[in-house]
Motif scaffolding. Structure first.
Motif, mmCIF file in Angstrom:
data_model
loop_
_atom_site.group_PDB
_atom_site.id
_atom_site.type_symbol
_atom_site.label_atom_id
_atom_site.label_comp_id
_atom_site.label_asym_id
_atom_site.label_seq_id
_atom_site.Cartn_x
_atom_site.Cartn_y
_atom_site.Cartn_z
ATOM 1 N N GLU A 373 82.336 63.039 -28.523
ATOM 2 C CA GLU A 373 83.209 63.358 -26.880
ATOM 3 C C GLU A 373 83.751 61.277 -26.971
ATOM 4 N N ILE A 374 82.895 60.576 -25.911
ATOM 5 C CA ILE A 374 84.152 59.230 -25.511
ATOM 6 C C ILE A 374 84.625 58.844 -26.827
ATOM 7 N N ALA A 375 83.531 58.936 -27.747
ATOM 8 C CA ALA A 375 84.306 57.828 -28.935
ATOM 9 C C ALA A 375 85.674 57.525 -28.883
ATOM 10 N N PRO A 376 85.944 58.839 -28.935
ATOM 11 C CA PRO A 376 87.605 58.796 -29.310
ATOM 12 C C PRO A 376 88.557 57.414 -28.076
ATOM 13 N N HIS A 377 87.757 57.698 -26.865
ATOM 14 C CA HIS A 377 88.133 56.920 -26.040
ATOM 15 C C HIS A 377 88.565 55.642 -26.229
ATOM 16 N N VAL A 378 86.875 55.137 -26.332
ATOM 17 C CA VAL A 378 87.086 54.053 -26.042
ATOM 18 C C VAL A 378 87.189 53.007 -27.807
ATOM 19 N N GLY A 379 87.603 54.144 -28.503
ATOM 20 C CA GLY A 379 88.289 53.483 -30.087
ATOM 21 C C GLY A 379 87.100 53.272 -30.998
ATOM 22 N N ALA A 380 86.305 54.206 -30.787
ATOM 23 C CA ALA A 380 85.096 54.096 -31.709
ATOM 24 C C ALA A 380 85.028 55.503 -32.613
ATOM 25 N N ASP A 381 84.819 54.570 -33.820
ATOM 26 C CA ASP A 381 85.061 55.753 -35.236
ATOM 27 C C ASP A 381 83.480 56.696 -35.230
ATOM 28 N N PRO A 382 83.845 58.002 -34.041
ATOM 29 C CA PRO A 382 83.229 59.509 -33.666
ATOM 30 C C PRO A 382 82.129 59.455 -34.816
ATOM 31 N N ASP A 383 81.614 59.133 -35.955
ATOM 32 C CA ASP A 383 80.837 60.024 -36.731
ATOM 33 C C ASP A 383 79.757 58.410 -36.738
ATOM 34 N N GLY A 437 71.638 45.146 -15.284
ATOM 35 C CA GLY A 437 71.916 44.641 -14.108
ATOM 36 C C GLY A 437 72.940 44.034 -13.647
ATOM 37 N N PRO A 438 73.515 43.265 -12.658
ATOM 38 C CA PRO A 438 74.550 42.688 -12.195
ATOM 39 C C PRO A 438 74.903 41.620 -13.385
ATOM 40 N N SER A 439 73.584 41.252 -13.572
ATOM 41 C CA SER A 439 74.757 39.574 -14.356
ATOM 42 C C SER A 439 74.401 39.977 -15.884
ATOM 43 N N ASP A 440 73.776 41.457 -16.345
ATOM 44 C CA ASP A 440 73.622 41.345 -17.852
ATOM 45 C C ASP A 440 74.545 41.804 -18.482
ATOM 46 N N ALA A 441 74.833 41.006 -19.740
ATOM 47 C CA ALA A 441 76.088 41.145 -20.848
ATOM 48 C C ALA A 441 76.579 42.196 -20.648
ATOM 49 N N VAL A 442 77.606 43.005 -20.676
ATOM 50 C CA VAL A 442 77.976 44.819 -21.144
ATOM 51 C C VAL A 442 78.871 44.779 -22.441
ATOM 52 N N PRO A 443 78.509 45.608 -23.439
ATOM 53 C CA PRO A 443 78.645 45.300 -24.571
ATOM 54 C C PRO A 443 80.356 45.534 -24.757
ATOM 55 N N THR A 444 80.620 44.837 -25.676
ATOM 56 C CA THR A 444 82.179 44.751 -26.254
ATOM 57 C C THR A 444 83.213 45.948 -27.216
ATOM 58 N N ALA A 445 81.793 46.133 -28.392
ATOM 59 C CA ALA A 445 82.180 47.023 -29.703
ATOM 60 C C ALA A 445 81.673 48.221 -29.518
ATOM 61 N N PRO A 446 83.061 48.750 -29.834
ATOM 62 C CA PRO A 446 83.323 50.610 -29.280
ATOM 63 C C PRO A 446 82.305 51.452 -30.037
ATOM 64 N N VAL A 447 81.864 51.284 -30.389
ATOM 65 C CA VAL A 447 80.480 51.908 -30.797
ATOM 66 C C VAL A 447 79.413 51.462 -29.666
#
Length: 700
Positions: A373-383, A437-447
């Motif tokens: 459900e979230i995938a289209p909102h973040v630019g990811a392939d739903p499958d 945590g607050p200093s941990d890197a945030v994922p950027t890849a859509p999936v």
């Protein structure tokens, strides 16, 4: 003014306790000395595996005499009250003074405490410190009653000045304080005496003991990096391990060892984790290949064979450990090739996540559906998002993660690659736990973003659905951390994701948990969870310098479940309020709102029917009409386009006309038509300003 040296010499203190123990020793002793009337210039505490040391500079030689007066009961008060006062003051009835005050005669106690020598105070304070020391774990030994982390063997308690040094008379549980200590257990085991801190530290170093933990760590790091560099390799930085190892040795001797060729095919993270957790070894990497090929161990002993025997023993033990890791790795790969990653995770159906929320397999099914459900909102392939969610936690059933739980996610990436899954799926297996945590890197890849959001939102909605929310300082399911993770994923990726609507991500997750018909208070839980997010958002934005009242002003506006939109509005409002026009506009708005609110309450009507320019009198009033028309023309389209900066700037431009209006015009005119028109004009100010943000929430 004398200096004080304290050393508490014992059997080995666990490395994890040393830094805290040194701080506790410094605080307990210095607080006790100050409370007893002594002052000092500076204090420093140190720890090695066998000793806690405290050095205090510039200590006063004795405490000052103190004269204290205490007012007591009235003359004629009950004996019980007088006796209680006497006990508290530590005097007899004969020592009481009777004095006149406004309400009659009253008893007073005059307490005089003479000054005391520093040595007497130190003995009392150190005795209390040792007997009540806050070790996480402690023990008794022999026939004594004293408890210490390991058997306490000797005490130095030495006051020194220009005239010399003297031992503070002190005996604790049969251990009499002196001026002697011992060096390294094997290299310099004999006792020696000291005359002060500088002498103490220098003699310890000659006796193969480096007192300062940071100096031991520096020796380890420099020697290890130099030995690795000489072989064309590089040391893998691990500051936590460095601090721990520095607490295991008093005289660090760095040794560079080899890893058997048979184990070099293991993932580097497996080698690093196994060596760190089991052996406290540093990993040494080949910068050309990225492989971990060597290791560094730190001995507490210099030997005639330059550590060859120590290295041989360590390499033998390491080979046994890595043989286990290799066995787990190869078994896991066989499982993945035979059954696939979903087959590896099949056993999660038998692992309970929570007794009210089902098994881990149930949870994975929910996360997979939500990720889709979230995938289209973040630019990811739903499958791909759904596939990644289905296998992301499969490595929890692997033998490798069973042995090294800290490798969960990372091993999932390796196993996904072995199963030849899409690289985006493999990345999501590792990244979906982030940020932790607050200093941990945030994922950027859509999936990865889709699965990470689904994972955290499922956790939050699940525990909200069963009313297991954080309370006070208690948060056993780390829901605050999960909410912060969602906030960072959304904001740092610039996502437009509606969370609180009936069709938003929270609602979708709730309906996957239980049907709306069977879950009571659906809308209330949805609103409560969104409010929890808003509270977490205030904490997150505090470090960015955005005040909580500014966030509150924006939360009151439409679209407050879109975190990106909410923060964009808040930043624009914060920038506007930082200007003179913005700050003064708030005062003008509040004045207009207060006058209007009072008039509406008094008259029992709402003044919102529009002001008419034909009733305006004077230039200031007419100018305000024109300014409001101009602002309305700019603000409405800007807000529709989510151009908050333009809208805020247009709102701030009202500052001048509003100030001029209030300076020149009396709103509550005796003529009712004029009064009503001006109140309706104030209503326009309120309406235009509130269309940008709820300025009633702004403090000041």
């Amino acid at each position: 003014m004398p200096d004080l040296l304290i050393e508490l010499f014992s059997e080995e203190i666990p490395a994890r306790m040393q830094a805290r123990a040194a701080d506790d020793l410094r605080k307990l002793v210095t607080d006790g000395l100050v409370e007893a009337g002594l002052t000092y210039a500076g204090a420093a505490a140190f720890a090695t595996p066998r000793r806690l040391t405290l050095a205090i500079d510039g200590l006063t030689g004795e405490s000052r005499a103190v004269r204290e007066e205490r007012k007591g009961p009235k003359v004629g008060a009950p004996d019980a009250a007088i006796d209680g006062f006497l006990r508290g003051a530590g005097i007899t009835r004969e020592a009481l003074e009777i004095r006149d005050d406004k309400k009659g005669q009253t008893y007073f106690a005059v307490i005089e405490k003479p000054g005391r020598k520093a040595a007497d105070i130190i003995a009392e304070v150190l005795d209390a410190t040792v007997r009540n020391f806050p070790w996480p774990k402690s023990m008794r030994w022999g026939t004594g009653a004293l408890k210490w982390v390991r058997p306490l063997q000797s005490i130095i308690c030495l006051l020194s000045d220009e005239a010399g040094a003297e031992v503070v008379p002190l005996t604790i549980d049969g251990i009499t304080a002196g001026r002697s200590t011992r060096g390294h257990r094997f290299l310099s085991p004999h006792a020696f005496t000291v005359n002060g801190f500088d002498d103490y530290e220098a003699k310890l170093k000659r006796a193969h003991v480096i007192l300062r933990a940071d100096e031991r760590a520096e020796v380890i790091w420099n020697d290890a990096t130099q030995q690795a560099f000489a072989q064309g390799l590089e040391l893998v930085e691990d500051r936590g391990l460095l601090a721990e190892v520095a607490g295991l040795v008093e005289w660090p001797v760095v040794l560079l060892g080899r890893i058997d060729e048979a184990f070099l095919g293991l993932p580097p993270e497996v080698l690093q984790t196994s060596m760190k957790e089991h052996q406290k070894f540093f990993s040494v990497r080949n910068p050309k290949t990225g492989r971990i090929e060597r290791f560094v161990t730190v001995a507490n002993m210099a030997t005639a064979d330059h550590g060859a025997t120590i290295l041989a023993g360590n390499q033998k033990v390491l080979a046994a450990r890595l043989s286990d890791a290799k066995f787990f790795w190869e078994n896991d790969l066989r499982t993945v090739k035979a059954e696939g990653l979903e087959g590896m995770g099949a056993g999660l159906a038998n692992v309970t996540f929570h007794n009210k929320l089902g098994s881990q397999a149930d949870r994975i099914a929910r996360i997979a559906a939500l990720a889709r459900e979230i995938a289209p909102h973040v630019g990811a392939d739903p499958d791909l998002a759904e596939q990644a969610a289905k296998v992301a936690k499969a490595d929890l059933q692997s033998e490798m993660v069973g042995e090294f739980p800290e490798l969960q996610g990372l091993m999932g990436r390796y196993y996904a690659k072995a199963a030849r899954l899409d690289p985006a799926v493999a990345a999501a297996c590792q990244d979906h736990y982030s940020p932790l945590g607050p200093s941990d890197a945030v994922p950027t890849a859509p999936v990865s973003v889709a699965v990470a959001l689904a994972d955290k939102i499922d956790t939050l909605t699940g525990f909200w659905a069963i009313d297991e929310k954080p309370t006070g300082s208690k948060d056993p399911f780390a829901l605050r951390r999960a909410a912060l993770g969602v906030i960072r994923l959304v904001l740092e990726n610039g996502l437009t994701l509606r969370l609180g609507q009936r069709t938003g991500s929270f609602a979708v997750a709730f309906t996957m948990m239980v049907t709306q018909q069977s879950m009571t208070g659906f809308d209330e839980k949805l609103a409560d969870l969104l409010a929890f997010f808003h509270d977490r958002l205030k904490v997150y934005l505090k470090d960015a310098g955005i005040r909580h009242d500014i966030i509150d002003a924006c939360i009151g506006m439409p679209g407050n479940d879109d975190l990106t939109l909410l923060v964009k509005r808040a930043r624009a409002l914060a920038e506007t309020l930082a200007t003179d026009d913005g700050e003064n506009l708030i005062q003008g708005f509040k004045r207009a709102n207060n006058i209007l609110t009072q008039a509406e309450e008094k008259d029992g009507v709402e003044y919102s029917y529009g002001a008419d320019l034909k009733f305006a009198e004077g230039d200031a009033e007419k100018a305000l009409f024109a300014a409001l028309d101009a602002a309305d023309a700019q603000i409405a389209p800007a807000m529709a386009a989510e151009d908050f900066s333009t809208a805020m700037t247009a709102m701030a431009a009202l500052r001048g006309p509003i100030d001029a209006f209030f300076t020149a015009v009396q709103v509550n005119d005796d003529r009712q038509v004029i009064r009503r028109n001006r109140l309706n004009l104030l209503s326009r100010i309120r309406k235009i300003c509130l269309s940008v943000a709820d300025l009633t929430k702004i403090e000041g």
